[in-house]
Design an enzyme around this catalytic site. Structure first.
Site, PDB file in Angstrom:
ATOM      1  N   THR A  35      11.205  25.571  58.738  1.00 35.76           N
ATOM      2  CA  THR A  35      11.662  25.278  57.368  1.00 35.76           C
ATOM      3  C   THR A  35      13.102  25.714  57.138  1.00 35.76           C
ATOM      4  OG1 THR A  35      10.806  27.394  56.535  1.00 35.76           O
ATOM      5  CG2 THR A  35       9.339  25.481  56.358  1.00 35.76           C
ATOM      6  N   TYR A  86      -1.197  30.472  52.040  1.00 40.13           N
ATOM      7  CA  TYR A  86      -0.021  31.334  51.885  1.00 40.13           C
ATOM      8  C   TYR A  86      -0.422  32.698  51.325  1.00 40.13           C
ATOM      9  CZ  TYR A  86       4.723  32.671  50.352  1.00 40.13           C
ATOM     10  OH  TYR A  86       5.928  33.313  50.163  1.00 40.13           O
TER      11      TYR A  86
HETATM   12  P1  NAD Z   1      12.672  29.753  54.132  1.00 43.65           P
HETATM   13  O1  NAD Z   1      11.668  28.699  54.445  1.00 43.65           O
HETATM   14  O2  NAD Z   1      14.041  29.349  53.746  1.00 43.65           O
HETATM   15  O3  NAD Z   1      12.781  30.770  55.343  1.00 43.65           O
HETATM   16  C1  NAD Z   1      11.707  31.082  56.203  1.00 43.65           C
HETATM   17  C2  NAD Z   1      12.220  31.013  57.634  1.00 43.65           C
HETATM   18  O4  NAD Z   1      11.144  31.360  58.518  1.00 43.65           O
HETATM   19  C3  NAD Z   1      12.687  29.611  58.032  1.00 43.65           C
HETATM   20  O5  NAD Z   1      13.976  29.670  58.608  1.00 43.65           O
HETATM   21  C4  NAD Z   1      11.635  29.156  59.037  1.00 43.65           C
HETATM   22  O6  NAD Z   1      12.146  28.237  59.976  1.00 43.65           O
HETATM   23  C5  NAD Z   1      11.198  30.475  59.640  1.00 43.65           C
HETATM   24  N1  NAD Z   1       9.867  30.409  60.253  1.00 43.65           N
HETATM   25  C6  NAD Z   1       8.709  29.974  59.680  1.00 43.65           C
HETATM   26  N2  NAD Z   1       7.708  30.048  60.571  1.00 43.65           N
HETATM   27  C7  NAD Z   1       8.235  30.540  61.722  1.00 43.65           C
HETATM   28  C8  NAD Z   1       7.707  30.855  63.007  1.00 43.65           C
HETATM   29  N3  NAD Z   1       6.412  30.669  63.294  1.00 43.65           N
HETATM   30  N4  NAD Z   1       8.538  31.377  63.951  1.00 43.65           N
HETATM   31  C9  NAD Z   1       9.847  31.578  63.668  1.00 43.65           C
HETATM   32  N5  NAD Z   1      10.404  31.291  62.470  1.00 43.65           N
HETATM   33  C10 NAD Z   1       9.607  30.777  61.523  1.00 43.65           C
HETATM   34  O7  NAD Z   1      12.004  30.671  52.985  1.00 43.65           O
HETATM   35  P2  NAD Z   1      12.606  31.926  52.217  1.00 43.65           P
HETATM   36  O8  NAD Z   1      12.553  31.623  50.776  1.00 43.65           O
HETATM   37  O9  NAD Z   1      13.898  32.360  52.822  1.00 43.65           O
HETATM   38  O10 NAD Z   1      11.485  33.016  52.524  1.00 43.65           O
HETATM   39  C11 NAD Z   1      11.677  34.075  53.447  1.00 43.65           C
HETATM   40  C12 NAD Z   1      10.519  35.056  53.343  1.00 43.65           C
HETATM   41  O11 NAD Z   1      10.440  35.586  52.022  1.00 43.65           O
HETATM   42  C13 NAD Z   1       9.150  34.417  53.622  1.00 43.65           C
HETATM   43  O12 NAD Z   1       8.353  35.345  54.339  1.00 43.65           O
HETATM   44  C14 NAD Z   1       8.571  34.193  52.245  1.00 43.65           C
HETATM   45  O13 NAD Z   1       7.162  34.204  52.256  1.00 43.65           O
HETATM   46  C15 NAD Z   1       9.148  35.378  51.485  1.00 43.65           C
HETATM   47  N6  NAD Z   1       9.223  35.097  50.021  1.00 43.65           N
HETATM   48  C16 NAD Z   1      10.171  34.259  49.502  1.00 43.65           C
HETATM   49  C17 NAD Z   1      10.201  34.026  48.140  1.00 43.65           C
HETATM   50  C18 NAD Z   1      11.237  33.151  47.487  1.00 43.65           C
HETATM   51  O14 NAD Z   1      11.188  32.964  46.262  1.00 43.65           O
HETATM   52  N7  NAD Z   1      12.201  32.610  48.179  1.00 43.65           N
HETATM   53  C19 NAD Z   1       9.245  34.620  47.308  1.00 43.65           C
HETATM   54  C20 NAD Z   1       8.270  35.423  47.884  1.00 43.65           C
HETATM   55  C21 NAD Z   1       8.280  35.684  49.248  1.00 43.65           C
END
Ligand code: NAD
Ligand code: UDP
Length: 314
Positions: free
Chosen positions: A35, A145
């Site tokens: 993603t 999730y």
């Molecule tokens: P995002 O999708 O931009 O980033 C997630 C990253 O993880 C991506 O670069 C994706 O390629 C990588 N990824 C996913 N599965 C993978 C795997 N199996 N191996 C290696 N890489 C993998 O999302 P984000 O908003 O930057 O979220 C980052 C973290 O923060 C996540 O764990 C998410 O659950 C948590 N989070 C985000 C929010 C928000 O509002 N943005 C809120 C709560 C929690």
């Protein structure tokens, strides 16, 4: 310090990478770009303290070098993305957390988990303190999730209790800012890009559900402060500024001077009705609170997407 960060090519991971490098640390960024995008890290190509590893962290990672920290941020995060990747989302939080906890243990490193406000589900307590156990549908569509993150928290806490592994866990509330994927389907990116393109803003349900929106720089400040504080329970990081989704649509329409109409579409199943962090713990523990008001953060985010639109059309 030498820090391994999973999810480095994602929205939050790329900002965190920048902050860690600026503080003089060496960062090994791991991602499989399911993603995220390498474009989020393109500015680091000549940065000697940054190494990129393309790897799916659901599977073990062999590393020769020593590590001081393992930060686990890899996971699809936007509802349309995790609903399209249900098994992958469960596995990166379950097996992924397990393998990365093992890696931290083997290296004598500390472990940091990015959890989510989604562990509170559709909360019956408002605002949500860390002591609230949540109201989650264990077999509903969103469970891929929220139950995955609940499992990741349980596994992380077990490594602390069983092996004394130093851990941190944060529950991130809706965070937005530059480098979000314009097409990931989250509310802020959808509304901004719809408004800039003159397309209708798609409000789900009546738009009376609430969210609290945090600018990414504030989140990153909270993360690096918590790394310095040996507290091993979950910590909420979010901005208590709460809006209904309809209010957010109106605000973004006003800030983009857009004449887009607002249209109403069906509410997704189990969509939480309200969400606002109680940040008392983070305030007391870290002396932290968000410094970027929603209007200002949105202005920066709108500016980012506006520039991308201009680049794409020139
Ligand atoms: P995002 O999708 O931009 O980033 C997630 C990253 O993880 C991506 O670069 C994706 O390629 C990588 N990824 C996913 N599965 C993978 C795997 N199996 N191996 C290696 N890489 C993998 O999302 P984000 O908003 O930057 O979220 C980052 C973290 O923060 C996540 O764990 C998410 O659950 C948590 N989070 C985000 C929010 C928000 O509002 N943005 C809120 C709560 C929690
Ligand atoms: N939402 C909306 N229109 C959109 C995208 C999302 O009304 O185009 C709503 C969604 O139903 C939810 C809120 O906005 O109530 C926040 O959605 P998002 O996907 O950003 O994150 P969530 O907090 O649900 O994980």
């Amino acid at each position: 310090m030498r820090i391994l960060l999973t999810g480095a090519a994602g929205f939050i991971g790329s900002h965190l990478t920048d902050r860690l490098l600026a503080a003089g640390h060496a960062v090994i960024g791991v991602d499989n770009t399911v993603t995220g995008s390498r474009e989020n890290l393109a500015h680091l190509e000549d940065q000697p303290d940054f190494t990129y590893l393309h790897h799916d962290v659901t599977y073990p990672l062999d590393l020769d070098e020593p590590l001081d920290w393992v930060l686990h941020f890899a996971s699809p995060a936007s509802p349309p993305k995790y609903l399209a990747l249900p098994v992958e989302t469960l596995r990166v939080n379950a097996e992924g957390s397990y393998h990365l906890l093992e890696l931290a243990r083997a290296k004598g490193a500390q472990f940091f988990l990015a959890s989510t406000s989604e562990v509170y589900g559709d909360p019956l307590v408002h605002p949500q303190p860390e002591s609230y156990w949540g109201h989650v549908n264990p077999a509903g569509p969103r469970s891929v999730y929220d139950e995955a993150k609940r499992y990741a928290e349980a596994m992380t806490a077990a490594y602390y209790r069983t092996f004394g592994l130093p851990i941190r866990m944060i529950r991130i509330f809706n965070t937005y800012g530059p480098r979000m994927d314009a097409y990931d389907g989250r509310v802020v990116t959808n509304f901004i890009n719809q408004a800039l393109a003159g397309r209708p803003l798609t409000v789900y349900g009546e738009g009376s559900q609430t969210r609290s929106f945090q600018y990414v720089d504030d989140l990153v400040t909270g993360i690096v402060r918590l790394m310095d504080v040996p507290y091993h329970g979950p910590v909420n990081l979010g901005n208590p500024e709460e809006y209904t989704v309809l209010q957010l649509a109106q605000l973004i329409r006003e800030m983009t001077a857009s004449s887009s109409e607002i249209v109403f579409e069906p509410l997704p199943q189990d969509d939480p009705k309200q969400r606002r962090p109680d940040i008392t713990l983070a305030q007391e523990l870290l002396g932290w609170q968000p410094g970027v008001p929603v209007r200002e953060g949105l202005a920066r985010t709108i500016d980012y997407f506006q520039k991308r639109l201009v680049c794409a059309s020139s």
